[in-house]
Design a protein around this motif. Structure first.
Motif, mmCIF file in Angstrom:
data_model
loop_
_atom_site.group_PDB
_atom_site.id
_atom_site.type_symbol
_atom_site.label_atom_id
_atom_site.label_comp_id
_atom_site.label_asym_id
_atom_site.label_seq_id
_atom_site.Cartn_x
_atom_site.Cartn_y
_atom_site.Cartn_z
ATOM 1 N N VAL A 267 0.839 -1.202 0.000
ATOM 2 C CA VAL A 267 0.000 0.000 0.000
ATOM 3 C C VAL A 267 0.877 1.256 0.000
ATOM 4 C CG1 VAL A 267 -1.593 1.361 1.412
ATOM 5 C CG2 VAL A 267 -2.028 -1.067 1.035
ATOM 6 N N ILE A 268 1.903 1.248 0.831
ATOM 7 C CA ILE A 268 2.805 2.402 0.894
ATOM 8 C C ILE A 268 3.433 2.637 -0.480
ATOM 9 C CG2 ILE A 268 5.019 3.180 1.834
ATOM 10 C CD1 ILE A 268 4.177 1.575 4.401
ATOM 11 N N TRP A 269 3.858 1.569 -1.093
ATOM 12 C CA TRP A 269 4.501 1.686 -2.407
ATOM 13 C C TRP A 269 3.539 2.289 -3.416
ATOM 14 C CZ3 TRP A 269 3.971 -0.674 -7.284
ATOM 15 C CH2 TRP A 269 5.071 -0.497 -8.130
ATOM 16 N N VAL A 270 2.314 1.784 -3.414
ATOM 17 C CA VAL A 270 1.332 2.276 -4.379
ATOM 18 C C VAL A 270 1.008 3.752 -4.116
ATOM 19 C CG1 VAL A 270 -1.035 2.021 -5.192
ATOM 20 C CG2 VAL A 270 0.345 0.001 -4.797
ATOM 21 N N VAL A 271 0.897 4.124 -2.859
ATOM 22 C CA VAL A 271 0.544 5.513 -2.565
ATOM 23 C C VAL A 271 1.668 6.456 -3.020
ATOM 24 C CG1 VAL A 271 0.050 7.169 -0.737
ATOM 25 C CG2 VAL A 271 -1.004 4.924 -0.681
ATOM 26 N N TYR A 272 2.903 6.062 -2.790
ATOM 27 C CA TYR A 272 3.987 6.946 -3.240
ATOM 28 C C TYR A 272 4.109 6.937 -4.773
ATOM 29 C CZ TYR A 272 5.580 8.328 1.355
ATOM 30 O OH TYR A 272 5.646 8.891 2.599
ATOM 31 N N ALA A 273 3.769 5.817 -5.398
ATOM 32 C CA ALA A 273 3.707 5.819 -6.866
ATOM 33 C C ALA A 273 2.632 6.800 -7.316
ATOM 34 C CB ALA A 273 3.406 4.414 -7.392
ATOM 35 N N ALA A 274 1.511 6.791 -6.597
ATOM 36 C CA ALA A 274 0.446 7.747 -6.911
ATOM 37 C C ALA A 274 0.957 9.178 -6.723
ATOM 38 C CB ALA A 274 -0.767 7.497 -6.018
ATOM 39 N N TYR A 275 1.765 9.391 -5.702
ATOM 40 C CA TYR A 275 2.338 10.724 -5.493
ATOM 41 C C TYR A 275 3.172 11.150 -6.704
ATOM 42 C CZ TYR A 275 5.881 14.077 -4.024
ATOM 43 O OH TYR A 275 6.732 15.152 -3.978
ATOM 44 N N LEU A 276 4.014 10.241 -7.188
ATOM 45 C CA LEU A 276 4.850 10.589 -8.344
ATOM 46 C C LEU A 276 3.970 10.895 -9.551
ATOM 47 C CD1 LEU A 276 7.797 8.067 -7.973
ATOM 48 C CD2 LEU A 276 7.779 10.498 -7.462
ATOM 49 N N HIS A 277 2.882 10.171 -9.682
ATOM 50 C CA HIS A 277 1.949 10.462 -10.768
ATOM 51 C C HIS A 277 1.256 11.790 -10.550
ATOM 52 C CE1 HIS A 277 1.261 6.344 -12.838
ATOM 53 N NE2 HIS A 277 2.536 6.601 -12.622
ATOM 54 N N LEU B 39 -6.075 7.953 -10.062
ATOM 55 C CA LEU B 39 -7.257 7.547 -9.319
ATOM 56 C C LEU B 39 -7.225 6.040 -9.052
ATOM 57 C CD1 LEU B 39 -10.069 8.644 -8.346
ATOM 58 C CD2 LEU B 39 -10.954 7.551 -10.403
ATOM 59 N N LEU B 40 -6.871 5.276 -10.096
ATOM 60 C CA LEU B 40 -6.866 3.820 -9.943
ATOM 61 C C LEU B 40 -5.783 3.378 -8.966
ATOM 62 C CD1 LEU B 40 -7.525 2.729 -13.632
ATOM 63 C CD2 LEU B 40 -9.041 2.396 -11.690
ATOM 64 N N LEU B 41 -4.659 4.053 -8.994
ATOM 65 C CA LEU B 41 -3.599 3.713 -8.039
ATOM 66 C C LEU B 41 -4.093 3.930 -6.617
ATOM 67 C CD1 LEU B 41 -0.343 5.101 -9.668
ATOM 68 C CD2 LEU B 41 -0.771 2.767 -8.976
ATOM 69 N N VAL B 95 -10.141 -3.287 -10.335
ATOM 70 C CA VAL B 95 -9.262 -2.123 -10.181
ATOM 71 C C VAL B 95 -7.908 -2.388 -10.829
ATOM 72 C CG1 VAL B 95 -8.011 -0.688 -8.542
ATOM 73 C CG2 VAL B 95 -10.393 -1.265 -8.104
ATOM 74 N N TYR B 96 -7.321 -3.545 -10.505
ATOM 75 C CA TYR B 96 -5.962 -3.694 -11.051
ATOM 76 C C TYR B 96 -5.972 -4.019 -12.537
ATOM 77 C CZ TYR B 96 -5.778 -8.866 -10.419
ATOM 78 O OH TYR B 96 -5.976 -10.217 -10.492
ATOM 79 N N LEU B 97 -7.030 -4.700 -12.995
ATOM 80 C CA LEU B 97 -7.069 -4.954 -14.437
ATOM 81 C C LEU B 97 -7.254 -3.644 -15.213
ATOM 82 C CD1 LEU B 97 -8.976 -8.341 -14.611
ATOM 83 C CD2 LEU B 97 -6.535 -7.871 -14.979
ATOM 84 N N LEU B 98 -8.158 -2.790 -14.730
ATOM 85 C CA LEU B 98 -8.314 -1.480 -15.373
ATOM 86 C C LEU B 98 -7.007 -0.707 -15.353
ATOM 87 C CD1 LEU B 98 -11.754 -0.013 -14.275
ATOM 88 C CD2 LEU B 98 -10.932 -0.493 -16.580
ATOM 89 N N LEU B 99 -6.335 -0.769 -14.204
ATOM 90 C CA LEU B 99 -5.070 -0.049 -14.081
ATOM 91 C C LEU B 99 -4.081 -0.537 -15.140
ATOM 92 C CD1 LEU B 99 -3.423 1.976 -12.499
ATOM 93 C CD2 LEU B 99 -2.825 0.193 -10.897
ATOM 94 N N PHE B 100 -4.054 -1.847 -15.334
ATOM 95 C CA PHE B 100 -3.085 -2.351 -16.298
ATOM 96 C C PHE B 100 -3.523 -2.091 -17.744
ATOM 97 C CE2 PHE B 100 -1.005 -4.192 -12.709
ATOM 98 C CZ PHE B 100 0.315 -4.189 -13.102
ATOM 99 N N VAL B 101 -4.812 -2.089 -17.978
ATOM 100 C CA VAL B 101 -5.280 -1.693 -19.305
ATOM 101 C C VAL B 101 -4.866 -0.243 -19.560
ATOM 102 C CG1 VAL B 101 -7.314 -1.213 -20.694
ATOM 103 C CG2 VAL B 101 -7.192 -3.315 -19.359
ATOM 104 N N SER B 102 -5.123 0.588 -18.572
ATOM 105 C CA SER B 102 -4.730 1.994 -18.673
ATOM 106 C C SER B 102 -3.231 2.118 -18.923
ATOM 107 C CB SER B 102 -5.134 2.703 -17.383
ATOM 108 O OG SER B 102 -4.561 3.966 -17.318
ATOM 109 N N LEU B 103 -2.483 1.307 -18.187
ATOM 110 C CA LEU B 103 -1.027 1.367 -18.306
ATOM 111 C C LEU B 103 -0.578 1.010 -19.729
ATOM 112 C CD1 LEU B 103 1.345 -0.048 -15.640
ATOM 113 C CD2 LEU B 103 1.820 -0.400 -18.013
ATOM 114 N N VAL B 104 -1.132 -0.074 -20.248
ATOM 115 C CA VAL B 104 -0.736 -0.479 -21.592
ATOM 116 C C VAL B 104 -1.146 0.594 -22.604
ATOM 117 C CG1 VAL B 104 -1.145 -2.173 -23.419
ATOM 118 C CG2 VAL B 104 -0.740 -2.933 -21.080
#
Ligand code: HEM
Lengths: 321, 606
Positions: A267-277, B39-41, B95-104
């Protein structure tokens, strides 16, 4: 011998805390403006003009402005002293148990706090971040207080699952990374405060309280500083995640199992990835990405303070109680 | 990281056109926008949390059962939301499938752009270099050609370089150079590696198997589904073709904390000595420790637990030994208070079953019988018995070996009619009530272990057992490879500075050449000024002040004789240098940021 060394370690922690308190006081004095004396007013004026032209923060560099910040200097040297005592406490604790000093919550906290100070001191060698002193030494002192009063555990050997060189790799990188996140968090909070003050000032209602904030850089610069720390820390945290998975694979036969500790690291990793985004998203200013980073830090606190203690899982080595 | 130069998909969506194609395009653009990714992240992070609060079916099924019992009202609601199985739930997967579709959808177009960018020439040289953020002018001799020298110097600094003489062979002209493509490439590698990682995880879950088996010291197991206590195959695993190998457990060393204190009895070290038999290989001896699994037949064998398997011998009413073997009792707490079951299929006139507890260091007080230390200091075996029909085992159906089905059995009673129970120490034997036979803690007297005792361990009435986990996972190596790739890409992306540097060579005074060096950066780059300075210094051999910029002269006059401070304090008139923590700066390229230029070569700053 182990026991007397552990006692020595405790004594060193108390000494370090005393010295930290002095450093905290000195840094606070500096921010209050009382620890500063003007040395060369004429030169100061010329350069203040140049700095103000860029519309950035108030001038803060003594080399440039001729302000002598004696209290800040005291703060820095006492912080170094405290770091030395603190490091000695960590080392004696490790030697007393005959292993790395992060086998339970108390030791992890003790060591983590030392790393926060160390990172701060190292950054100070290169950059003038003395304005951050209060906001780094303060939390460190608080953390040590919690470590001693709530988390304290007798020095002992490790349970078998922790007997691995992965403990050294995984946890040390996690600690350095967390330390960077801690300092970045302080910067993000200051950034938000500064940002609010700047907006009030722009609206013609300059804030009356918290004058000391005027001695800090502007919100944009604080934002950039926070970003840089997070950008260093994020790859380290990614490494922590991967190293943890490798270790889990060796110890438990699966590299990912959604154990509570794993969940929160993720979760922490994802949140900081979200921060970079967030930082790269159009329409998201520094303020909103700072909120994301602060949420990330909140997750770090949960991971440390709540998950270790309350959610049972394979990582239940906290050894409290 | 400047947003402007970035991804076109970021652009505010145009009003959707009518029609299916327009709508689809609109939805696609929304889905692959940075805002959606963000948002998805955040959703992914939030969605992962419940799985750490509510026990998970996959992680700890027993805890789920307890939780359901304790929260009878809440549990059905949590069930409806798949909260007991968050990570396989439809919403989390969505959520994660959408995220990966978005990513691709986001990364593929960018990869195409990057491919073209790699092959295109550096951009046109701007006509007015003095407008760039960093600008220096120096004078240089015309021999050797400053144009060629600049090209060489920039190549050495790992720029992509394009030398553009004003006319073929001319000494004047410009050089355009650019570096930092690695930044975007790293970013793409990072994101694509995440896709690879997801595929590796999928491979893991489809192709792996995991089995558990309890093995008393002196016995062994073979890699077959029939031998395992539990077997969890992935969807694509054929249980019939597990690779053949067998493992024998020769010994198990266990150490516990002996020093009094809160850690008393905490485990300190476990080690299993094993023999491994694989076809086509010689039998080898090996050890398994907690962090050191055994590799055999493409699988890993982990030491997951241990405990005691007291030897229990049952003699039936006709005096025949119908049961005599180590019987694993599974530890229920840290002091190894253990429970177990004995099923005696062959006894006459009726089948017998026993359930009970084994206590390695027994205490019986007002809190009931329990163990206070995990090592066998004062072992005690407590059993009650049943007679009748053991049920489904008799039909060859798979049953839990650690549970006794007493539906068609009667509890053994004493002559007074109270439930019969015994407490045995190693070597003890008691008669069963009603002349049903005899129960013994240990092997029958005189007889050694089945198969003829060769070692002391086999005559031991209280051997330990090892709980072994066998796992084969073909996804783990790809997962590691993609993780490492992702990290490399990440580092490259975060720490590469994107710069453009231009050099223009024109006629100067007295037959010398006038060389302009200018640079600009995309995003934050604390090292740019230093780089431009260094280049100017290399190219200009004889320094000469020219066209002093007002700001620069201001500063020179305000502190005429004072040398520039050597300390890396940012100075007010140098934007690039005023950033804090440039050392930690992801964009810094290692060149010392912000030290003002030495006075000899550089003259102009704009
Ligand atoms: C699994 C989901 C994702 C994760 C974990 C993730 C993570 C990251 C991280 C850590 C960074 C910063 C490091 C770097 O610059 O390389 C980043 C940057 C970036 N990501 Fe993602 N990302 C994900 C999905 C996406 C998606 C769906 C998009 C497309 C909309 C996207 C577009 C970008 C862009 C354009 C950057 C560069 C930002 C900049 O230069 O500041 N990412 N991502």
């Amino acid at each position: 011998m182990g026991e007397s060394l552990a006692a020595t370690s405790n004594l060193l922690v108390y000494s370090a805390m005393t010295v930290y308190a002095v450093a905290l006081l000195a840094f606070a004095l500096d921010l209050s403006g009382r620890g500063r004396t003007a040395a060369a007013p004429a030169r100061q004026e010329a350069l203040v003009g140049a700095g103000a032209g860029r519309g950035s923060a108030p001038v803060r560099d003594d080399a440039e402005t001729g302000v002598r910040r004696r209290a800040a200097a005291v703060g820095v040297s006492t912080t170094w002293l405290a770091l030395a005592l603190h490091t000695a406490a960590v080392v004696t604790r490790g030697v007393s148990a005959g292993r790395v000093p992060w086998g339970n919550m108390y030791e992890f906290t003790l060591t983590g706090a030392a790393v926060v100070t160390a990172v701060f001191c190292v950054v100070l060698l290169r950059r003038d971040l003395r304005y951050l002193g209060v906001f780094v030494v303060g939390p460190v002192l608080l953390t040590l207080g919690i470590a001693l009063s709530v988390l304290y555990t007798e020095s002992a050997q490790l349970v078998p699952a922790l007997q691995s060189y992965w403990l050294v790799i995984h946890v040390s990188v996690a600690t350095v990374s967390s330390a960077l996140f801690v300092i970045a968090f302080s910067l993000n909070v200051l950034q938000l405060v500064q940002d609010r003050r700047e907006r009030l000032a722009a609206a013609g209602r300059p804030p009356r309280r918290g004058r000391f904030m005027e001695r800090l850089p502007g919100s944009e610069e604080l934002e950039r500083a926070a970003y840089r720390l997070i950008a260093v820390s994020f790859p380290l945290w990614s490494f922590t995640l991967v190293a943890g998975a490798i270790w889990a694979e060796r110890a438990w036969g699966r590299y990912w199992g959604w154990d509570p500790k794993e969940v929160w690291t993720f979760v922490i990793w994802v949140v900081y990835a979200a921060y970079l985004h967030a930082r790269a998203t159009r329409g998201w200013d520094g303020r909103r990405s700072a909120y994301v980073a602060i949420a990330g830090f909140a997750c770090i606190l949960v991971n440390w303070g709540v998950v270790n203690v309350f959610f049972p899982g394979n990582h239940s080595y906290a050894g409290i109680g | 990281m400047s947003a402007p130069a970035r991804a076109p998909q970021d652009r505010a969506p145009v009003q959707p056109r009518l029609g299916a194609v327009g709508t689809a395009r609109f939805v696609w653009r929304q889905l692959t926008s940075m805002r959606t990714a963000l948002l998805l992240l955040l959703l992914l992070a939030v969605g992962a949390v419940p799985g750490s609060v509510v026990p998970q079916e996959d992680v700890d099924p027993a805890a789920v059962v307890t939780f359901r019992e304790e929260h009878p009202v809440l549990a059905p609601w949590l069930d409806r939301l798949s909260f007991f199985d968050v990570y396989a739930s439809p919403w989390f997967s969505a959520v994660y499938l959408l995220l990966f579709v978005s990513l691709v959808g986001c990364v593929l177009p960018r990869s195409r752009q990057q491919w073209t960018a790699w092959r295109s020439r550096p951009p046109r040289t701007p006509s007015r270099l003095e407008r760039l953020p960093e600008h220096r002018v120096v004078t240089a001799p015309t021999e050797p050609s400053p144009l060629v020298a600049a090209g060489g110097a920039l190549r050495r600094r790992r720029y992509r370089v394009d030398v553009r003489p004003d006319a073929p062979g001319a000494a004047t002209g410009s050089v355009a150079a650019e570096r930092g493509h690695l930044r975007e490439t790293g970013n793409l590698v990072f994101h694509l590696a995440l896709v690879g990682l997801l595929l590796a995880l999928a491979a893991s879950s489809l192709l792996s198997y995991r089995a558990q088996v309890v093995v008393p010291v002196g016995q062994g197991f073979s890699n077959t589904v029939a031998r395992y206590d539990t077997f969890d195959p992935g969807a694509w695993v054929a249980p019939d073709d597990l690779p053949p190998f067998a493992v024998g457990l020769d010994g198990l060393d266990v150490e516990f904390e002996e020093a009094p204190g809160s850690q008393l009895g905490a485990p300190r070290d476990f080690e299993a000595q094993v023999q491994v038999v694989s076809p086509g290989e010689e039998t080898r001896e090996d050890v398994i420790r907690v962090n050191e699994p055994l590799h055999a037949g493409g699988a890993e064998v982990y030491l997951a637990g241990n405990g005691y398997a007291p030897v229990i011998t049952v003699t039936d009413a006709q005096g025949r030994v119908v049961y005599s073997e180590p019987t694993p009792f599974l530890a229920q707490d840290a002091a190894y208070t253990s429970t177990g079951v004995v099923k005696v299929l062959g006894s006459l006139p009726e089948q017998l079953g026993f359930t009970g507890a084994f206590l390695p260091t027994a205490v019986i007080d007002e809190r009931g019988p329990r163990s206070i230390f995990p090592d066998a200091r004062d072992p005690l075996l407590l059993l009650t018995g049943y007679r009748g029909d053991l049920g489904a085992v008799n039909d060859g159906l798979p049953v839990n070996v650690y549970e006794l089905d007493t539906t068609s059995m009667d509890q053994l009673t004493t002559d007074e009619g109270a439930p019969w129970s015994v407490a045995l120490r190693p070597g003890d034997a008691v008669d069963l009530p009603g002349g049903l036979g005899e129960l013994r803690f240990g092997y029958p007297p005189g007889a050694a272990a089945p198969g003829g005792a060769a070692t002391a361990a086999e005559g031991d009435p209280l051997p330990r057992f090892a709980g072994l986990t066998v796992r084969h996972d073909p996804g783990r190596v790809p997962a590691l490879v993609f993780s490492v790739l992702a990290m490399l890409g990440l580092v490259a992306s975060l720490f590469t500075a994107r710069r453009r540097v231009f050099v223009r060579v024109g006629p100067g005074e007295g037959g010398a050449a006038r060389v302009e060096v200018a640079g600009l950066t995309r995003g934050e780059d604390a090292g740019l000024a230093a780089e431009v300075d260094a280049l100017a210094r290399t190219l200009g051999s004889s320094a000469q002040d020219q066209a002093r910029h007002p700001a620069a002269s201001d500063r020179t006059t305000s502190q005429p004789a004072v040398p520039q401070p050597a300390a890396p304090q940012p100075t007010a008139s140098q934007p690039a240098a005023s950033e804090p923590a440039a050392d930690a700066a992801p964009d810094a390229d290692g060149s010392p940021a912000g030290s003002p230029t030495s006075t000899s070569t550089t003259t102009t700053r704009s």
